[in-house]
Design an enzyme around this catalytic site. Sequence first.
Site, PDB file in Angstrom:
ATOM      1  CB  SER A   1      -0.765  -0.392   1.197  1.00  0.00           C
ATOM      2  OG  SER A   1       0.065   0.560   2.597  1.00  0.00           O
ATOM      3  CG  ASP A   2       1.135   5.672  -1.937  1.00  0.00           C
ATOM      4  OD1 ASP A   2       2.363   6.132  -0.505  1.00  0.00           O
ATOM      5  OD2 ASP A   2       1.162   6.963  -2.373  1.00  0.00           O
ATOM      6  CD1 TRP A   3       5.029   5.173   4.937  1.00  0.00           C
ATOM      7  CD2 TRP A   3       4.679   3.789   3.196  1.00  0.00           C
ATOM      8  NE1 TRP A   3       6.223   4.192   5.470  1.00  0.00           N
ATOM      9  CE2 TRP A   3       5.953   3.850   3.816  1.00  0.00           C
ATOM     10  CE3 TRP A   3       4.554   2.896   1.422  1.00  0.00           C
ATOM     11  CZ2 TRP A   3       6.808   2.778   3.155  1.00  0.00           C
ATOM     12  CZ3 TRP A   3       4.626   2.269   1.451  1.00  0.00           C
ATOM     13  CH2 TRP A   3       6.546   1.883   2.538  1.00  0.00           C
TER      14      TRP A   3
END
Length: 749
Positions: free
Chosen positions: A262-264
């Site tokens: 996932s992106d942060w």
Amino acid sequence: MRLKNTFAILLTAATLTAVARTPVYLDDSKPIEERVNDALSRMTIAEKIAIIHAQSKFSSPGVQRLGIPGIWCTDGPHGIRPDVLWDEWDQAGATNDSCVAFPALTCLAATWNPDMAALYGKSIGEEARYRNKNVLLGPGVNINRTPLNGRSFEYMGEDPLLAATMVVPYIRGVQDNGVAACVKHYALNNQEVDRSSIDVYVDDRTLHEIYLPAFKAAIIDGGAWAIMPGYNKYQGDHACENRRLLLDILKGDWAFDGVAISDWGAVHNTEKVAANGLDMEFGSWTNGLNFGASNAYDDYYLAKPYEKLILEGKADTALLNDKAARVLRLIMRTEMNRNRPYGSMNSPEHYAAARQIAGEGLVLLKNENNLLPVSPDVKKILVVGENAIKMMTVGGGSSSLKVQREILPLDGIRANASSKGIEVDYQRGYVGDVTGEYNGVTTGQNLADERNSEQLIADAVKAAREADMVIFIGGLNKSDHQDSEGADRLSYDLPYDQDKVIEALVAANPNTVVVNLTGNAYAMPWKDRVPAIVQGWYIGSEAGNAIADVLFGDVNPSGKLPFTMVVALDDFAAHATGDASVYPGVDGKVTYKEGLDVGYRHFDKLPAKRVNYAFGHGKSYTTFDLGKPRLSNSILKADDVLTVTVPVTNTGTRDGAEVVQLYVHDVKSKINRPYKELKAFDKVSVQPGKTENATMTIDRRAFAYYNPETSLWTVNPGRYELLIGNSSDAISNRLTVNIPEAITWCDSE
Ligand code: BGC
């Protein structure tokens, strides 16, 4: 004798038992899949849950009981980010994390040279490996839909084939070091406005023809071991929880066997993220260690809440096993690969690579009366502009770096000029953003200047009158609302009244060169009055040297624009109607109503005067002639591969390189199609007076469109033209290809 034999037998038996006891997952003579399955079979549910989410800002745990190491990630994509505290964005204060900053990906794309992408990937991969990072968060391949996108500089331009071609060698180069490339931001993350919530609607054909090809190439041809679903939504669901993007397309059609990370902070819902194909969660809201008594990482969507669903039988255990197996595979490919190289950092080779890539990526847009390279008659140069003295490696968001060194443009020009006995003066011209800090890394520069803009211009004009030549170095920078993560630009114009400065300079001294450092296109109202223009980028550690190399002619420019530079913002289809639902969205929704009309696919429909500099444009200090192209066969059937050979003659007096570009035009199309689309290119170096062949191959994919009704790539029978030139607006030859029968296939074939 007998004793000796018995001893030998005992020894062999002991060795055999020891070998037999080595668990398969630790035995790297065994195939990875066997090792993954073995490790998985030994793990508890809690251990499987633990390895699929973060334990700090950039790491995830391994399985301590089994001796399986965890994973460390790093940004990407232009250098290795300095270490932050375990659970804060502040600097860890390490003394071994200053790196080489490579040129921004826009610059890499502008080289139009896959060998440069391979060199880039190899070099940055070595730096990541030396720093013991397992996953490099990059490269980025989102298509440049609007020049306002604050993150365009981290991507590879407006064309899917260019981005797809350049991303593959980058990934391979990184992964040869036993470091995973994590391609980002999958998919449709084309703006920073409302990036965490914006819900993108795009028709299926556009999705497949414009926005997915570079990701698909990264996975299928590049073999990327990781991918980062972005912040945005697509058709109602966040990219990290999007069944269509992750399960149907990525893991289904493209058979991705790596890890979707996932992106942060891009995960929002346990049920959805568990079921819909994300494998690892990073950066959720936690502030971890000081979050109170409990460990906040346990509260991640893929931590305790997921474990609870599994234990209650409300989530599918097979899916948990699949996620854990993918993470194990990533660990085996990286940290548990005993054969990977050791890497290297800040080496002369890496600086040389950064300089070479930059030299090939700078684009000479205009060069009237051969004002460049700087003539031996020039005795005094005036450099003007904030970007000549501003460190550009700090700022802009997650790609911000802490560099071992950064050669500023003014310093690079001074060094080169002094070796030729040329005097260099400097004037500021304008004051833009004097700050220089990101997450605790500061440039240490004091750029304050108390003069007002009238005074700054007056001082620059006075000095310009006294110089033989003026070099203006401006553009955008990494401040908020410019080329920076988290927000888009607010205007297509250059900021800080730079247009006024440029106009004043060229009026004072006609020998004025403009060099703009940007990651996006911008307005150039002064274009017709300025005799020489160079498009620069964020170039990194070697910025000054690379700019000087090109200005003084030590490097002959060969870069080509990876995006079109049009006159005004409303020339872009996404801005043409001013309809907010097309950009930046209304009520959280943005609809890509312009469809395929992205970049030159749209500008081909506009009057030529709306285009300042076309996609693929870029000049050289020498001249080239493209000879008559040869085509291996003028008929194409399903599995044929055609070869196009174009003789390129250097008709000037300097060594140089030219990019031959091949666009396909469907002569009597039954469907709505762009006039032409880039389908192949080749960059060739040619010595003066010599001829070299550019060679390009194409197959059915070059003629196909995506049929949303059948979900098939489709080539209609008929006559097609191959348009060959050295820019999208400079087509010098046409060839005809006939396709007798329809051809169709699907992505998963
Ligand atoms: C960015 C990613 C980056 C991540 C980790 C996010 O905000 O969108 O590109 O890799 O942070 O720093």
